[in-house]
Design an enzyme around this catalytic site. Structure first.
Site, PDB file in Angstrom:
ATOM      1  NE  ARG A   1       5.381  26.214 -10.666  1.00  0.00           N
ATOM      2  CZ  ARG A   1       4.507  25.711  -9.819  1.00  0.00           C
ATOM      3  NH1 ARG A   1       3.979  24.506 -10.055  1.00  0.00           N
ATOM      4  NH2 ARG A   1       4.128  26.378  -8.748  1.00  0.00           N
TER       5      ARG A   1
ATOM      6  CD  GLU B   1       1.027  25.489 -16.614  1.00  0.00           C
ATOM      7  OE1 GLU B   1       0.412  25.705 -15.558  1.00  0.00           O
ATOM      8  OE2 GLU B   1       1.628  24.423 -16.860  1.00  0.00           O
TER       9      GLU B   1
ATOM     10  CG  HIS C   1      -0.755  23.225 -13.586  1.00  0.00           C
ATOM     11  ND1 HIS C   1       0.194  24.213 -13.693  1.00  0.00           N
ATOM     12  CD2 HIS C   1      -0.576  22.685 -12.357  1.00  0.00           C
ATOM     13  CE1 HIS C   1       0.913  24.275 -12.578  1.00  0.00           C
ATOM     14  NE2 HIS C   1       0.458  23.349 -11.760  1.00  0.00           N
TER      15      HIS C   1
END
Length: 308
Positions: free
Chosen positions: A225, A254, A272
């Protein structure tokens, strides 16, 4: 069975939406305080999760399907108190995320993305690209030894790298060296790979001291993360040569990210996307559809709220 309405708590990927729409009537939730009765099933994502306040607005919800592996954004105790079952998709992403971690490691250490830009800009011939970092017989430190961490470790070991790891407690069944302190792990590693869960316990655990310990020939990879890293410290380390390079799949804010990352040649950036393969998307969708079907038919499925 008749088509049942499902409430989408957040926007979901188009492929998952299309698959759900074949069987259910989908309704998008709106971020307000208006109660939304009449829905037994809701869908969210690991990045968004759900809060107790949201559940207060959903008096009839008894099952939430979450796309992804992380649970730090989902208030599982609140769901358990309300008798709401929560399904997620932990196993199906493991191998592809591990593959992506290795890809980021190579891309950052061997300057693969930078070399691509170098060739496309017409610099080959007029210039010689700077040397990259060899990974053969180097040391990989892995923070987090869950499913994904173990899959990454197997790959690193298969590449001839020495493997060590850290986590909240030793796991006697794991043969690789256990190092309880992240700074010590970074000190002994050529590559530091983050595979820890998100949440308060891991937030900001990679700080300036950890990056300094990794050193000027060290490579940092994050498939965990964005919040596990102090991004100001990471950017400074990349700018100043405190570490050599980084490969990042996740960011603190993000999909927006600190624009300073875009100016750095020694960082590889992914949106991601470490788990986004054709195969994993199909498996994730099948898992969510299967959990929802099991709930509707009264069959068991993995309910993570039960253990909250």
């Amino acid at each position: 069975m008749a088509r049942e309405p499902i409430l989408l708590l957040v926007p979901i990927p188009a492929d998952l939406r299309a698959a759900l729409a074949e069987h259910y009537d989908l309704v998008d939730d709106k971020p307000n305080d208006v109660p939304r009765p009449g829905f037994r099933i809701a869908v969210t994502t690991a990045i968004a999760g759900f809060t107790a306040a949201q559940l207060d607005r959903l008096p009839d919800v008894r099952m939430i399907a979450s796309q992804g592996t992380g649970l730090e954004k989902s208030d599982l105790p609140a769901a358990a108190r309300r008798g709401i079952k929560v399904g997620y998709t932990p196993d199906v992403m493991t191998e592809d995320v591990a593959d992506a971690a290795i890809g980021l490691m190579y891309a950052a250490a061997r300057r693969i993305a930078e070399a691509d830009r170098f060739v496309r800009a017409g610099r080959w011939g007029a210039e010689r690209i700077a040397p990259s970092i060899s990974l053969h017989r180097k040391a990989a430190g892995i923070a987090g030894m869950g499913r994904i961490g173990q899959a990454i470790a197997r790959r690193c070991a298969g590449l001839g790298m020495a493997v060590a790891w850290m986590g909240p407690r030793p796991k006697p069944e794991i043969a690789w060296d256990y190092v309880p302190d992240l700074r010590d792990l970074a000190q002994r590693s050529d590559v530091l790979i983050m595979a820890v869960p998100g949440g308060a316990e891991t937030n900001g655990m990679v700080d300036a001291a950890v990056l300094k310990a990794l050193g000027p020939r060290g490579v940092f990879v994050n498939v965990a993360r964005g919040g596990v890293v102090d991004e100001d410290a990471l950017i400074a380390a990349l700018q100043n040569g405190t570490i050599a390079a980084a490969g990042l799949d996740v960011f603190a804010t993000e999909p927006k990210l600190d624009p300073r990352f875009l100016l750095l040649e020694n960082v590889v950036l992914e949106p991601h996307s470490s788990s986004i393969t054709y195969e994993t998307r199909a498996a994730v969708i099948a898992r969510i559809l299967g959990d929802i079907e099991a709930f509707r038919e009264g069959r068991d499925f993995t309910d993570v709220a039960r253990h909250a």
